[in-house]
Scaffold this motif. Structure first.
Motif, mmCIF file in Angstrom:
data_model
loop_
_atom_site.group_PDB
_atom_site.id
_atom_site.type_symbol
_atom_site.label_atom_id
_atom_site.label_comp_id
_atom_site.label_asym_id
_atom_site.label_seq_id
_atom_site.Cartn_x
_atom_site.Cartn_y
_atom_site.Cartn_z
ATOM 1 N N VAL B 89 0.858 -1.181 0.000
ATOM 2 C CA VAL B 89 0.000 0.000 0.000
ATOM 3 C C VAL B 89 0.894 1.231 0.000
ATOM 4 C CG1 VAL B 89 -1.826 1.268 1.170
ATOM 5 C CG2 VAL B 89 -1.793 -1.235 1.264
ATOM 6 N N TYR B 90 0.676 2.093 -0.970
ATOM 7 C CA TYR B 90 1.459 3.320 -1.111
ATOM 8 C C TYR B 90 0.635 4.483 -0.564
ATOM 9 C CZ TYR B 90 4.745 0.718 -3.932
ATOM 10 O OH TYR B 90 5.695 -0.189 -4.348
ATOM 11 N N PHE B 91 1.200 5.126 0.432
ATOM 12 C CA PHE B 91 0.526 6.263 1.054
ATOM 13 C C PHE B 91 1.211 7.559 0.662
ATOM 14 C CE2 PHE B 91 -2.438 4.172 3.757
ATOM 15 C CZ PHE B 91 -1.836 3.036 4.246
ATOM 16 N N CYS B 92 0.397 8.575 0.515
ATOM 17 C CA CYS B 92 0.889 9.924 0.329
ATOM 18 C C CYS B 92 0.427 10.734 1.544
ATOM 19 C CB CYS B 92 0.307 10.498 -0.957
ATOM 20 S SG CYS B 92 0.664 12.235 -1.246
ATOM 21 N N ALA B 93 1.236 11.667 1.969
ATOM 22 C CA ALA B 93 0.865 12.560 3.051
ATOM 23 C C ALA B 93 1.323 13.969 2.697
ATOM 24 C CB ALA B 93 1.480 12.113 4.373
ATOM 25 N N SER B 94 0.664 14.950 3.286
ATOM 26 C CA SER B 94 1.095 16.330 3.054
ATOM 27 C C SER B 94 1.013 17.110 4.354
ATOM 28 C CB SER B 94 0.265 17.002 1.955
ATOM 29 O OG SER B 94 -1.056 17.283 2.389
ATOM 30 N N SER B 95 1.819 18.149 4.438
ATOM 31 C CA SER B 95 1.810 19.013 5.616
ATOM 32 C C SER B 95 2.198 20.425 5.212
ATOM 33 C CB SER B 95 2.769 18.467 6.683
ATOM 34 O OG SER B 95 4.119 18.641 6.299
ATOM 35 N N PRO B 96 1.822 21.402 6.033
ATOM 36 C CA PRO B 96 2.202 22.794 5.739
ATOM 37 C C PRO B 96 3.708 22.973 5.903
ATOM 38 C CG PRO B 96 0.453 22.663 7.403
ATOM 39 C CD PRO B 96 1.016 21.292 7.242
ATOM 40 N N PRO B 97 4.234 24.132 5.554
ATOM 41 C CA PRO B 97 5.665 24.387 5.778
ATOM 42 C C PRO B 97 6.019 24.172 7.241
ATOM 43 C CG PRO B 97 4.713 26.098 4.410
ATOM 44 C CD PRO B 97 3.572 25.238 4.874
ATOM 45 N N GLY B 98 7.208 23.580 7.472
ATOM 46 C CA GLY B 98 7.612 23.343 8.853
ATOM 47 C C GLY B 98 7.657 21.871 9.154
ATOM 48 N N HIS B 99 7.563 21.512 10.420
ATOM 49 C CA HIS B 99 7.789 20.129 10.796
ATOM 50 C C HIS B 99 6.535 19.276 10.664
ATOM 51 C CE1 HIS B 99 6.363 21.962 14.625
ATOM 52 N NE2 HIS B 99 5.687 20.845 14.687
ATOM 53 N N TRP B 100 6.752 17.985 10.613
ATOM 54 C CA TRP B 100 5.660 17.003 10.609
ATOM 55 C C TRP B 100 5.019 17.074 11.988
ATOM 56 C CZ3 TRP B 100 4.305 12.912 7.116
ATOM 57 C CH2 TRP B 100 3.365 12.002 7.635
#
Lengths: 113, 115
Positions: B89-100
């Motif tokens: 299973v291939y997951f994609c994730a996104s986050s705003p600028p800065g740390h996870w």
């Protein structure tokens, strides 16, 4: 690099019982520890997190504890319900540094009605 | 607000074929990550984009995998040619600028089966 071990791989409990999932990490520089719940057909979702300056954090029926000295942290779910059934992942990362988290192998929690 | 969206949800291909996975991050999220989970194992990091630039691709298994993020919006992950061990299973994730942190969100994943 960081290595995160997670146990158990499968946990089966009766509704109303408590469930505990344990993780250990190897890099003492890690300072952020999120927990994710993955329900069937969905992606992992953050349920609770803890930073290294805190020993315990609680949110309703879930709580996380952290022992920096021993480099382990645990997820506690009380009064389990069938909807708690899912795969749970722990992770460790470094805020302010290489912050991409390293995940454990996951725990499949089954809550029997 | 739309979350992280991945296409397709499932893909079954034969060994040697090519498959392209797509990820649409949350609007405004500069950081985009690809992860993979092989059955029963950890969610393993593949690579990290900041906008259109590859920040870290240390987790890419080999040169059969190619990730792009043209214009800093959606991303694609191409596997060519696919091998049996690429299943997972291939997951994609996104986050705003800065740390996870608490603003990092995963997509629902693409289950890839190579037969």
């Amino acid at each position: 690099g960081e290595n995160v071990e997670q146990h158990p791989s499968t946990l089966s409990v009766q509704e109303g019982d408590s469930a505990v999932i344990k993780c250990t990490y190897s890099d003492s520089a890690s300072n952020y520890f999120p927990w994710y719940k993955q329900e069937l057909g969905k992606g992992p979702q953050l349920i609770i997190d803890i930073r290294s300056n805190v020993g315990e954090k609680k949110d309703q029926r879930i709580a996380v504890t952290l022992n920096k000295t021993a480099k382990h942290f645990s997820l506690h779910i009380t009064e389990t319900q069938p909807e708690d059934s899912a795969v749970y992942f722990c992770a460790a990362s470094i805020i302010g540094g290489s912050y991409i988290p390293t995940f454990g192998r996951g725990t499949s929690l089954i809550v029997h009605p | 607000e739309a979350g992280v969206t991945q296409f397709p949800s499932h893909s079954v291909i034969e060994k040697g074929q090519t498959v392209t996975l797509r990820c649409d991050p949350i609007s405004g999220h500069d950081n985009l990550y690809w992860y993979r989970r092989v059955m029963g194992k950890e969610i393993k990091f593949l690579l990290h984009f900041v906008k259109e630039s590859k920040q870290d691709e240390s987790g890419m298994p080999n040169n059969r995998f190619l990730a792009e993020r043209t214009g800093g919006t959606y991303s694609t992950l191409k596997v060519q040619p696919a091998e049996l061990e690429d299943s997972g299973v291939y997951f994609c994730a996104s986050s705003p600028p800065g740390h996870w942190g608490t603003e990092a969100f995963f997509g629902q994943g693409t289950r890839l089966t190579v037969v």
